[in-house]
Motif scaffolding. Structure first.
Motif, mmCIF file in Angstrom:
data_model
loop_
_atom_site.group_PDB
_atom_site.id
_atom_site.type_symbol
_atom_site.label_atom_id
_atom_site.label_comp_id
_atom_site.label_asym_id
_atom_site.label_seq_id
_atom_site.Cartn_x
_atom_site.Cartn_y
_atom_site.Cartn_z
ATOM 1 N N THR A 56 40.050 61.903 46.182
ATOM 2 C CA THR A 56 39.227 61.522 47.736
ATOM 3 C C THR A 56 40.065 59.901 48.135
ATOM 4 O OG1 THR A 56 37.729 63.083 46.475
ATOM 5 C CG2 THR A 56 37.109 60.880 47.916
ATOM 6 N N VAL A 57 39.534 59.708 49.174
ATOM 7 C CA VAL A 57 40.287 58.372 49.891
ATOM 8 C C VAL A 57 39.177 57.618 50.291
ATOM 9 C CG1 VAL A 57 41.477 57.114 51.159
ATOM 10 C CG2 VAL A 57 42.375 59.298 50.125
ATOM 11 N N PHE A 58 39.210 56.470 49.550
ATOM 12 C CA PHE A 58 38.429 55.731 50.359
ATOM 13 C C PHE A 58 38.029 53.956 50.925
ATOM 14 C CE2 PHE A 58 36.207 58.024 46.292
ATOM 15 C CZ PHE A 58 35.055 58.212 46.844
ATOM 16 N N GLU A 59 38.654 54.322 52.107
ATOM 17 C CA GLU A 59 39.126 53.525 53.202
ATOM 18 C C GLU A 59 37.679 52.178 53.207
ATOM 19 O OE1 GLU A 59 42.784 53.205 55.314
ATOM 20 O OE2 GLU A 59 41.650 55.216 56.524
ATOM 21 N N ASN A 60 37.920 51.036 53.343
ATOM 22 C CA ASN A 60 37.341 50.012 53.509
ATOM 23 C C ASN A 60 35.825 49.917 52.382
ATOM 24 O OD1 ASN A 60 37.958 49.266 56.510
ATOM 25 N ND2 ASN A 60 37.109 50.478 57.040
ATOM 26 N N HIS A 61 36.492 50.082 50.900
ATOM 27 C CA HIS A 61 35.662 49.480 50.112
ATOM 28 C C HIS A 61 36.272 48.745 48.820
ATOM 29 C CE1 HIS A 61 33.416 53.546 51.500
ATOM 30 N NE2 HIS A 61 32.649 53.079 49.952
ATOM 31 N N THR A 62 35.867 47.507 48.752
ATOM 32 C CA THR A 62 36.021 46.977 47.726
ATOM 33 C C THR A 62 35.857 46.767 46.247
ATOM 34 O OG1 THR A 62 35.972 45.329 49.841
ATOM 35 C CG2 THR A 62 35.992 44.615 47.662
ATOM 36 N N ALA A 63 36.612 46.962 45.090
ATOM 37 C CA ALA A 63 36.030 46.918 43.761
ATOM 38 C C ALA A 63 34.680 45.319 43.384
ATOM 39 C CB ALA A 63 37.558 47.356 42.852
ATOM 40 N N VAL A 64 34.652 45.784 42.806
ATOM 41 C CA VAL A 64 33.069 44.819 42.809
ATOM 42 C C VAL A 64 33.746 44.168 40.475
ATOM 43 C CG1 VAL A 64 30.896 43.717 42.404
ATOM 44 C CG2 VAL A 64 31.656 45.744 44.369
ATOM 45 N N ASP A 65 33.894 44.757 40.344
ATOM 46 C CA ASP A 65 34.246 44.699 38.466
ATOM 47 C C ASP A 65 34.181 45.844 38.021
ATOM 48 O OD1 ASP A 65 34.890 41.947 37.961
ATOM 49 O OD2 ASP A 65 32.932 41.488 37.993
#
Length: 525
Positions: free
Chosen positions: A146-155
């Motif tokens: 499952t690809v999550f584009e336009n997602h940024t890891a926070v922590d």
């Protein structure tokens, strides 16, 4: 959300890791922007490997060790080189069409600085783009990913962070920001893999794309991971100098094919710095250019390949030729203005030969990791190879112990006590200030006075941004700046602790290399 494996990063390391998992393993692949924004996509050179009958594993190992200036982990070097042929074969099996020789019977192997023989498999001068596009097709075809584009890891989420009373620190997953909606989700994973690239966007001039903000290294540090050798930032000698283009790499393969560096008056200078002249290791070439620019008051030097046949240049370097031509530079008739620029992070999250970090359940591959392969200076085209070898190592180890792990319930993201930001301009101002003083004080040539000045400023900016982070709704720009400040601090701390000049780290206060090489190891505790 629950997955077997969470992979943060969509460059070659992340894509290869995701693809290599069995179809029964559920994988979440987090991509900060889109697939084409990774450093892998921009890679021009190729993949190093022992593929020539005249080459030997020992020669590739020796070239790597020499470039690494005594700091390479010999076991890691041997492991990577021994797996080079099968790694390149894996790419061929995925459909990568490497450039062939004229008779179309074998791979065309080129040579880059520091290599004793031609051993770089490539796709013209856009190898990374060709590999990325083919692997993206493979990822899209696999239903378990499952690809999550336009997602940024926070922590990262660890049991210590959520106050579980386990005796050892363990990674349970991560908080992920949807860049478009602003929603933060928690993803629970049995195993988490950091593949988010390097830190070069901390510098004013870089060959890297804007996403190279050290996210994985910063998150790993905050989670309690050991970090190693962050002072070794590789500055690529030849980034295009042009008012309309600040991040376009002029591949080392131009010098591999016979290109030479000159001053504006056409005078060659690399012979003064190293017996290999223009094919010297990158750190030496970058320092030589930096010295010539300062000595003569120049904004740039020139890279000349006009002695080569024009048709050969257009066929061998189509991407570079077209890009320069659009900017008004015909590289078949005139030399290319170039400057050094931050290019590659040799240090990072400490890993072993299974790609395991010092936190249970957390792995790191690619530029985020410090495997010991590169030591104090990376040998050209070993980076893509490292991604492939350690993606396989990570997948094998994770697959063997996946059934021993369980998904754990994670707390939701809490933003009940934050408000909308009232001074977003602060992020841009801080970003610009950081990149400029990192370039001036923590660049190619360093002094303790400059490093201490940079450290003092970092501490003030970190406090300001941490206050901002705690009190306002987060954004991708804020997260990237928070991570850049953290990795910049790690670079400075590492540089201050090294009392010598070695590889990519050159100090005017300690110009000599010590007899004994030791890693720079940073730990929170």
């Amino acid at each position: 959300m629950k997955f077997d494996v969470l992979i943060i990063g969509g460059g070659l390391a992340g894509l290869a890791t995701a693809i290599k998992f069995d179809n029964a393993v559920t994988v979440a692949l987090i991509i900060k922007k889109n697939f084409s924004t990774s450093s892998s996509h921009w890679a021009q050179g190729g993949v190093a490997g022992v593929l020539n009958k005249d080459d030997k594993l020992e020669l590739h190992e020796q070239d790597t060790l020499v470039a690494g200036a005594g700091l390479c982990n010999k076991d890691a070097v041997k492991f990577v080189v021994e797996n080079s042929e099968q790694s390149i074969q894996w790419l061929i099996d995925q459909g990568i069409e490497f450039t062939k020789t004229k008779d179309n019977q074998s791979l065309h192997l080129t040579k880059e600085g520091g290599h004793s023989l031609n051993r770089i498999a490539h796709v013209a001068d856009f190898t990374g783009k060709a590999i990325q596009e083919k692997l993206i097709e493979q990822v899209s075809a696999k239903k378990n990913i499952t690809v999550f584009e336009n997602h940024t890891a926070v922590d990262l989420i660890t049991n210590k962070k959520i106050n579980q009373k386990n005796s050892t620190n363990k990674c349970l997953g991560a908080y992920i920001l949807n860049n478009q909606t602003g929603q933060v989700i928690s993803i629970s994973a049995k195993k988490t893999v950091l593949a988010s690239g390097g830190v070069s966007k901390a510098y004013l001039y870089t060959t890297n794309p804007p996403v190279s903000t050290g996210d994985g290294i910063a998150m790993a540090w905050r989670a309690g991971c050991e970090i190693k050798n962050m002072e070794f930032i590789q500055f690529h000698p030849t980034c295009l100098f042009h008012p309309m283009e600040r991040s376009f790499l002029i591949s080392e393969t131009l010098r591999g094919e016979g290109g030479v560096l000159t001053l504006p008056n056409k005078e060659k200078f690399m012979h003064k710095y190293h017996p290999l002249a223009d094919l010297a290791p990158r750190d030496i070439v970058a320092r030589a250019i930096d010295n010539e620019m300062k000595q003569h008051g120049l904004e740039y030097v020139l890279l000349d390949i006009t002695m080569l046949d024009a048709d050969f240049i257009k066929k061998r370097f189509p991407n570079i030729y077209d890009h320069c031509y659009k900017l008004g530079i015909d590289i078949t008739e005139e030399a290319i203005p170039v400057v050094p620029a931050a290019h590659y992070t040799c240090g990072g999250v400490t890993t072993d030969l299974d790609a395991k970090t010092t936190i249970n359940g957390l792995y790191a591959v690619g530029e985020t990791a410090c495997t010991g392969l590169h030591g104090a200076n990376r040998l050209a085209s070993n980076s893509l190879l490292e991604c492939l070898v350690f993606s396989s190592a990570a997948v094998e180890h994770i697959s063997n112990c996946l059934n021993e792990s369980n998904n754990e319930a994670l707390p939701s993201w809490d933003e009940s006590r934050v408000s909308n930001p009232d001074e977003a301009v602060m992020i841009l101002q801080t970003w610009n200030e950081l990149r400029r003083f990192m370039w001036n004080y923590v660049g190619i040539v360093r002094t303790n006075q400059r490093l201490k000045r940079a450290f003092d400023r970092i501490e003030i900016l970190k406090d300001e941004i941490q206050h901002y982070y705690k009190n306002f709704i987060i954004s991708p720009d804020l997260l990237e700046l928070r991570n850049l400040l953290q990795v910049s601090e790690l670079i400075i701390l590492s540089a201050l602790s090294r009392k010598e000049s070695r590889g990519l780290h050159f100090s005017k206060d300690f110009p000599e290399k010590l007899d004994h090489a030791e890693d720079t190891v940073l730990r929170l505790d």
